[in-house]
Design an enzyme around this catalytic site. Structure first.
Site, PDB file in Angstrom:
ATOM      1  N   ASP A 103      18.114  34.128  29.373  1.00 18.71           N
ATOM      2  CA  ASP A 103      16.711  34.296  29.188  1.00 18.71           C
ATOM      3  C   ASP A 103      16.785  36.097  28.553  1.00 18.71           C
ATOM      4  OD1 ASP A 103      13.810  34.594  29.327  1.00 18.71           O
ATOM      5  OD2 ASP A 103      14.006  35.650  31.439  1.00 18.71           O
ATOM      6  N   THR A 156      13.652  38.595  28.397  1.00 18.82           N
ATOM      7  CA  THR A 156      12.758  39.670  29.605  1.00 18.82           C
ATOM      8  C   THR A 156      13.360  39.435  30.933  1.00 18.82           C
ATOM      9  OG1 THR A 156      11.104  38.862  28.164  1.00 18.82           O
ATOM     10  CG2 THR A 156      10.557  40.270  29.727  1.00 18.82           C
TER      11      THR A 156
END
Lengths: 350, 1185
Positions: free
Chosen positions: B467, B469
């Protein structure tokens, strides 16, 4: 070989940090315990092979010599003692009680045998390690007078037949039932070679496994007689033939100690054997031999271990020499990064 | 999944290739030997980058719920709750109480249930079947007690472990159930334990309290009926969410008058983002949506109290329904191991068949003799008539022999291996958790090992899906630059990098401080403080006012140790807004208070109050938000901030064209260095405009149907003709050590894919800043909005990829894709394209393409698409995948991947709950994989092969003996010794070595990430090793068995003595075999190896000292002879000699990377410092081609 340095220090000692969750540092928990880190370098490998060679060859030679010094006089008598009339019908011979089974033979001992000379009987093709056989005994009964009636696992030699009163047999089981019953008498120059039958069994068995108050009862009284009878007035702990027999052999060809001769036998002495050939091995083609043998620290006459040791030692030495030559011709620097796969062919890093 | 019908920009059908020349970076690896052509590399781009609205996560669901909440719920699907009338609600006893139970057992049910669960495992059933078989008198090979022992042992160990775990769950349940809540009983609030709360009761929750069950809000301390909740325990998002009480109930005082309401809502379900229902109050029917419900586990924040009626309790709450653990995964090694287990089963069957066939032949040949055969004695005469004793006919005897053979050779299937593996994994987990490298100081979080059965997979990871963020980046935005009136205030900031201003204001004798430090630009600070008389000053004033006001941030006042000092903590859904608000505060515009009606902003020490007349929340269609402020002087202004494209289209272009142009230049500049940009604009509203807007807004916000769409329309109408104020740039800060980590992972041969919900430009800029993308890579950008062009792009891209592959000098290996640097291709693809690709026939092509690319960046992907991408790889290769993420939107991906890693940082629990491993930061992935993964894999791989060997050699020794017992399965080795063999004699060393031995030091592994590829190449466990080990086993068993056999042939040796010799030689042999392969001999390993051998001697002596056994005293007699010891020594040396030779030749003449590194570790220290040495870590900026 050096001890691994533990210099990989993680910044762990900042005591002012109040982080409770931080794992406590210890060399154990960080897997940084001091450790000996052996690496199989050529020098190690070559010296290990050399050492193996240097140890194994002398040991092998020593045991070979020891085994060579054993004098062993085997005499197979199962067919030898079969009267010519019965050659084709051994069973009828052995099962017929009215025939005299005594068999006298002369034997010339080629080497000097020094006392003590062990007298063995050797049986071949006799599976004392058969699963049915090894289980057919009751150790409790043998040990304990109180457990005389305990004949579990002894079937079918547990109780006498119903006509005989269905009494427990002591010692029960087919091991005891099949007790070896050939007897030997040896003489030389008309002088008896006394066979001492004392102390042929393990002391430990006499003391702990066979009770001194347990006497044979109802033994070999059934319709089927498997072998020797026992003197009912002698406790089991003194029935050394039985004790020896009941320490079942590991392999289908085995010897059992019959007794010891305490006098020497000279070179070329003629020994007369008087064998009572009672035990039925004809049924299953088992072999019977009488063996006179001296003994040494490697046991009886068996060159296998000595040869094997010399072989292993020799191979090791050869390997040592081979690897030494290989090392001289084709050394590889240890830990050289240029041998790493990604440095060897950087083009394709796979 | 993304909605395919979302409106798309029509101009995106643009599918020509754009070839941009980018010059290669100058840094050339010093270590590469091959010639490096420094030519320019093409950048290929497909389509053109158009940001598309994507809905994912909670935001989308919220608006969805509004439109669907009006749906009628049929009576049978509904639950009816009478507000404040639990008796009537629970009349039919249909609703669960609020006590929860995560524990599995009670004292009474423990034994049966635990046994039942344990026997779910095939291994234990195998044990049981063997033990039961052995109970049959015909098959009793071992004594009854002996055969039960191993099973009882493992059952006991597992039961104790389960009992302990369950006891801990009981305790936590007890604590949870006994927490107190305020419940309305007979018009008064009384304290009640959580477990006693029932559906239908009205509960009062005070600030910072945890919600005991799912409640529908009735009223809150805020007059507008808003309550702020933190859902960190539920979905992991730390920001505050607002929940609303219904207008009709918010003013009711439940203590005074009984609220007669009926709530009709859906049956309990797992969807934490959705809730449908309606409430009938005073004859009016109100719809309830997910914004009206507060879920168990949330915390009430920033709201003094809230009242709610419980609708779901205990195990029916959404939190509990979602608390199912991560799906159980099986490690690759274990899966691979299964084929070898099957092979071993074949061996077992073969051995049993050989034994029984031989027995059959033997019985046939001796058929006539059996009756009187002294060692068989079939004839039983004791019963009077002739009978056959324990003989069941030829056929049955063979069957029994076969079954007995299974019992005797049972350990061929190394059941103990499964138990040892579990113990080893527990030990490995202990060390992973205990490793101080794996501790993250910033978040004060330890490494967590949540799944205990896939440790070794960490050593074989081929793909990492990350991922962005919160994983690659900290989810902390930092205000970096501002462009106001076309003037860029960024350059100055860079020079003052380290200067952080602690801004504080004093009011009411108290000092307010910001919780976060913000870097400021001195010049701009000066300007912002200066008088606002001139036009420029006015603009700057408006700019910062917009930053402070135009947001949904809620300021929280936090007490500090100094009672005079309060910290201001800005809470809000968007980290960008937080950063902007902090920045505004640092420049003197401090947001002090926000209610639904007004805000208070401290402007350079002067408190000003503005009425918030309207707020248009951010939505993904408009991509902007606006706030309408009423000034004290009755003037009204609208402030808008949003994405550059969305604002620039509503700017009044006639005004300040030069400023506009300058701002656009700045925006381009900012985004090119990876900053996130926002544009701020404003406009004065005159009275008529305001009135017009106001009536439309009122109408829209009270509308029952299609409220969201109407509000959007109202907002669009008013947000136009703006005057530009400026632009902001926020740095999405990379987490510490991310570029280095990615570099390490790629050197290790791991492919890193980034899956982000952010837009493509952000993804690419993060790609660059994290060194994922380098300038020498050919970028393939796929960005389409229909299936056809998507397909075309994929095919074109494949052609390009193919060309790249066939460039001379590049690896000809068709699998070259597996290498991280030899094919510098980067694929950038967005979520819209993925909609057409995933779950369609294009998947295959995408995988083809992606597997040739060294980097894949996916932008704008929805949570489920993340899982889809992981599945794309997982289903097509045997390679191991790892997904790492921190938020609720990563859960599906984490669960899909072979290994899921959760980041347990500031963002909360959801990802961690779903993960197999959890840790503080992305960079810890490097030690996790390169050190612990490598170790775990090497250790377990070796351990499995060793255990196969260890059990097989024992079985073979038993088997050889059977050939010399008339095939009757007698064991020379004492039955107790056979059972203790895998429990005491040889178990501990392999477990301890599996936990402690390490092939290379941490430092070496980190320094040479390439060593990780040993796991990718399956070096520690493969078919070849298995067959080698089996061949070795055969030789060793022959040496062990036949040497004593020949040495003792025709001697007086008894079963027990030779059995003891075999026992001891096998045990010493397998322990020395292990010892030969141990790499690091710490004192613990010395202790267990030699300890095991000593323990075996002791056990053999003890067994032989029991007079009840036939083998009594055998060891003492045997050990008194020279043959015994000569045999023992000879066996061990002869058995190990071939292995030793092969090992030496392999290690010295065909060294593996690991072997060389081991040597380097020991002997190569001086070389490391020597000049001119080959650098061990290639710099992959300029990969060799």
């Amino acid at each position: 070989m050096s001890v691994e340095s533990s210099s990989t220090s993680v910044a762990v000692t900042d005591a002012q940090s109040k982080n409770v969750r931080k794992p406590k540092y210890s060399r154990f928990s960080q897997q940084e315990l001091d450790a000996w880190q052996p690496i199989l370098t050529p020098s190690w490998a070559i010296s290990i092979f050399t050492v193996i060679g240097l140890i194994f060859i002398p040991v092998g030679l020593a045991s070979l010599f020891a085994s060579e010094s054993v004098v062993e006089v085997p005499f197979r008598y199962d067919d030898e003692c079969l009267p010519p009339d019965y050659k084709n019908d051994a069973l009828a011979y052995i099962q017929n009680d009215s025939i005299n089974k005594t068999c006298t033979r002369k034997l010339t001992v080629k080497n000097n045998m020094q006392a003590p000379i062990y007298v063995y009987y050797q049986l071949g093709n006799f599976y004392q390690n058969h699963r049915r056989y090894v289980k057919s005994r009751n150790d409790k009964q043998l040990r304990n007078k109180a457990s005389e009636g305990d004949v579990s696992s002894c079937s079918p030699e547990d109780y006498t037949s119903n006509e005989m009163g269905h009494k427990p047999i002591v010692p029960c089981g087919i091991i005891a039932w099949s007790l070896f019953n050939d007897t030997y008498k040896l003489s030389s120059n008309n002088k008896d070679l006394v066979i001492n039958k004392k102390n042929i069994a393990w002391k430990s068995d006499q003391l702990a496994k066979f009770g001194s108050d347990v006497y044979p009862k109802n033994f070999q009284t059934g319709g089927l007689i498997g072998g020797a009878r026992l003197n009912e007035s002698i406790p089991l702990s003194e029935q050394e033939d039985l004790i020896v027999w009941m320490r079942t052999a590991a392999l289908p060809t085995f010897r059992k100690l019959y007794g010891k001769i305490e006098t020497d036998i000279e070179v070329n002495e003629e020994v007369t054997l008087v064998i009572e050939n009672n035990y039925n091995t004809y049924e299953f083609g088992g072999k019977k031999s009488l063996v006179l043998s001296t003994t040494t620290w490697v046991g009886g006459r068996n060159h296998f271990l000595g040869m094997a040791y010399i072989l292993i030692g020799g191979v090791s030495l050869l390997l040592a020499v081979g690897f030494l030559l290989l090392y001289v011709m084709q050394p590889r620097p240890l830990g050289d990064p240029s041998y790493l796969s990604w440095n060897k062919n950087p083009g394709s890093l796979r | 999944m993304m909605d395919p019908k979302t409106p798309c920009d029509s101009s995106s059908n643009f599918d020509s290739f754009m070839f941009n020349s980018l010059s290669r970076r100058s840094g050339i690896s010093t270590q590469s030997r091959s010639s490096v052509r420094n030519n320019s590399i093409r950048e290929v781009s497909f389509g053109h980058s158009v940001s598309k609205p994507v809905r994912y996560g909670s935001k989308g669901a919220d608006s969805e719920a509004l439109s669907t909440s009006q749906k009628e719920i049929s009576d049978e699907d509904a639950r009816l709750i009478y507000v404040d009338d639990p008796e009537r609600t629970n009349e039919k006893f249909e609703f669960a109480g609020n006590s929860i139970r995560t524990a599995k057992y009670s004292i009474i049910t423990f034994l049966p249930r635990n046994l039942f669960e344990q026997f779910h495992r095939v291994a234990y059933v195998y044990f049981l079947v063997i033990a039961v078989l052995n109970q049959l008198p015909q098959l009793a090979v071992f004594g009854r007690g002996v055969s039960i022992l191993p099973l009882a042992f493992v059952l006991l160990v597992t039961a104790v472990k389960d009992a302990y775990e369950d006891w801990r769950r009981h305790n936590s349940d007890k604590i949870e159930n006994n927490r107190l809540a305020l419940v309305l009983v007979n018009g008064q609030f009384q304290e009640k334990k959580w477990k006693d709360v029932r559906v239908g009761e009205v509960i009062k929750i005070s600030a910072n309290e945890t919600i005991p069950c799912d409640i529908v809000l009735l009223s809150t301390s805020d007059p507008t009926g808003v309550a702020y909740v933190q859902t960190i325990n539920l979905d992991g998002e730390s920001n505050l969410k607002s929940r609303y009480a219904k207008q009709e109930t918010k003013s009711k005082l439940v203590e005074k008058e009984r609220l007669n309401g009926l709530i009709k809502c859906e049956k309990p379900n797992r969807n934490i983002y959705g809730f449908h229902g309606n409430m009938e109050v005073d004859g009016k029917r109100l719809s309830l949506g997910s914004s009206n419900i507060v879920l168990r586990g949330c915390e009430l924040k920033n709201t003094n109290w809230a009242l709610g009626v419980s609708v779901y309790c205990g195990c029916e709450t959404k939190a509990m329904l979602n608390s199912s653990g991560a799906p159980s995964k099986r490690s690759l090694l274990e899966t691979r191991m299964n084929s070898e287990i099957i092979m071993l089963s074949f061996f077992l069957v073969a051995l049993c068949t050989v034994s029984s066939v031989c027995a059959a032949v033997w019985l046939k040949r001796h058929k006539d003799e059996l009756n009187l055969l002294p060692y068989y004695r079939k004839l039983d005469v004791s019963k009077g008539e002739e009978d056959s004793y324990e003989y069941y006919g030829w056929g049955l005897e063979i069957l029994f022999t076969f079954l007995m053979a299974v019992i005797v050779y049972q350990v061929m299937i190394p059941i103990s291996l499964y138990i040892s593996m579990e113990l080893v994994r527990v030990g490995q987990a202990y060390f992973m958790i205990g490793d101080s490298r794996m501790y993250d100081k910033a978040t004060n979080s330890r490494f967590q090992c949540r799944a205990l059965n896939i440790n070794e997979d960490l050593g074989q990871i081929k793909y990492v899906f990350s991922d962005k963020t919160g994983t690659l980046t900290e989810n902390k935005m930092e205000f970096q630059c501002a462009s106001i009136l076309g003037f860029d205030y960024s350059s100055a900031i860079e020079s003052l990098e380290n200067e952080q201003v602690e801004y504080s204001v004093q009011a009411d004798g108290k000092i307010f401080k910001l919780k976060m430090m913000v870097k400021v630009n001195k010049e701009l600070l000066q300007l912002s403080r200066s008088a606002f008389a001139n036009k420029e000053g006015k603009q700057i004033y408006d700019f910062f006012l917009a930053l402070a006001a135009c947001n949904t941030i809620v300021p929280l006042l936090v007490d500090t140790s100094d009672p005079m000092v309060k910290l201001i903590d800005y809470q809000g859904e968007s980290p960008d807004e937080q950063a902007l608000t902090y920045a505004a505060a640092a420049y003197g515009f401090m947001l002090i208070e926000r209610t639904s009606g007004h805000i208070v902003i401290d402007i350079h020490g002067e408190r000003q109050r503005f009425d918030v007349l309207g707020l248009h929340e951010f939505d993904s269609d408009r991509k902007r938000m606006s706030v309408i402020l009423g000034y004290n002087n009755n003037s009204v202004k609208i402030f808008v901030k949003g994405a550059d494209t969305s604002i620039l289209s509503v700017i009044d272009k006639s005004l300040n064209a030069d400023i506009l142009q300058a701002t656009e230049t700045h925006l381009h500049l900012y985004s090119s260095v990876g900053l996130r940009t926002l544009v701020v604009g404003m406009r004065d509203l005159n009275v008529s405009e305001f009135e017009q807007w106001h009536s439309a807004f009122e109408a829209a916000s009270t509308a029952l149907f299609g409220r969201a769409a109407m509000l959007r329309k109202v907002a669009c109408n008013v947000e136009n003709n703006l005057c530009i104020l400026g632009a902001t740039a926020i740095e999405d800060k990379l987490q510490q050590g991310v570029p280095e980590s990615i570099e390490s992972l790629r050197t290790a041969g791991i492919k890193v894919w980034v899956l982000t919900g952010d837009k493509q430009e952000t993804a690419i800029s993060i790609g660059y800043s994290s060194k994922l993308l380098t300038s020498n890579m050919t970028q393939i950008i796929i960005n389409t909005n229909n299936r056809e062009s998507c397909k075309r792009h994929l095919q074109d891209a494949l052609v390009i990829a193919g060309n790249q592959m066939s460039v001379p000098g590049v690896s000809h290996n068709s699998e070259g894709s597996s290498d991280a640097v030899s094919t510098p291709l980067a694929l950038v693809i967005d979520g819209t394209s993925l909609v057409y690709i995933l779950d369609s026939e294009l998947e295959e092509e995408l995988f083809d393409l992606a597997s040739r690319c060294s980097v894949v960046l996916c932008s704008r992907v929805a949570p489920l698409q993340k899982a889809g991408i992981v599945a794309l790889v997982k289903n097509r290769t045997d390679d191991m995948t790892l997904a790492i993420g921190d938020g609720a939107n990563d859960v599906s991906m984490i669960q899909m991947a072979d290994v899921g890693v959760g980041i347990s940082g500031q963002e909360g629990r959801q990802a961690v709950m779903a993960s197999d491993f959890a840790m503080g930061q992305f960079r810890l992935l490097v030690p996790l994989l390169l050190i612990h993964g490598h170790w775990n894999y090497q250790r377990l791989g070796y351990m499995i092969i060793y255990n196969f060997y260890r059990n097989a050699i024992f079985v073979l020794v038993l088997f050889w003996y059977v050939l010399f017992t008339a095939f009757t399965l007698t064991t020379a080795i004492n039955e107790w010794s056979s059972m203790l063999y895998s429990i005491i004699y040889t178990a501990l060393p392999t477990i301890v070595v599996g936990i402690l031995d390490k092939d290379l030091s941490k430092r070496t592994l980190l320094k040479n990430p390439q060593l990780y590829r040993a796991g990718l190449r399956n070096e520690a466990y493969n078919k070849k090793l298995f067959w080698l080990a089996m061949a070795d086993t055969l030789w060793q068993s022959i040496a062990v068995f036949f040497a004593p056999l020949i040495a003792y042939w025709g001697t007086t040796v008894d079963v027990a003595s030779i059995g003891d010799l075999w026992t001891l030689s096998v045990v010493i042999l397998v322990n020395l075999h292990l010892a030969m392969d141990i790499i690091r001999w710490s004192w613990i390993i010395h202790a267990v190896i030699w300890g095991s051998i000593v323990a075996t001697f002791i056990c053999v002596v003890i067994i032989d000292a029991i007079p009840a056994f036939p083998g009594y005293w055998a060891i003492f007699h045997a050990a008194g002879t020279g043959v015994f010891w000569i045999c023992l020594l000879g066996i061990v040396i002869a058995a190990l000699l071939p292995r030793f030779v092969v090992k030496y030749i392999y290690q010295y003449y065909f060294p593996s990377d690991i072997q060389i590194s081991r040597e380097a570790e020991k002997y190569g220290n001086s070389r490391d410092n020597g000049g001119g040495q080959i650098e061990m870590l290639p710099v992959s900026d300029a990969p060799p081609r």
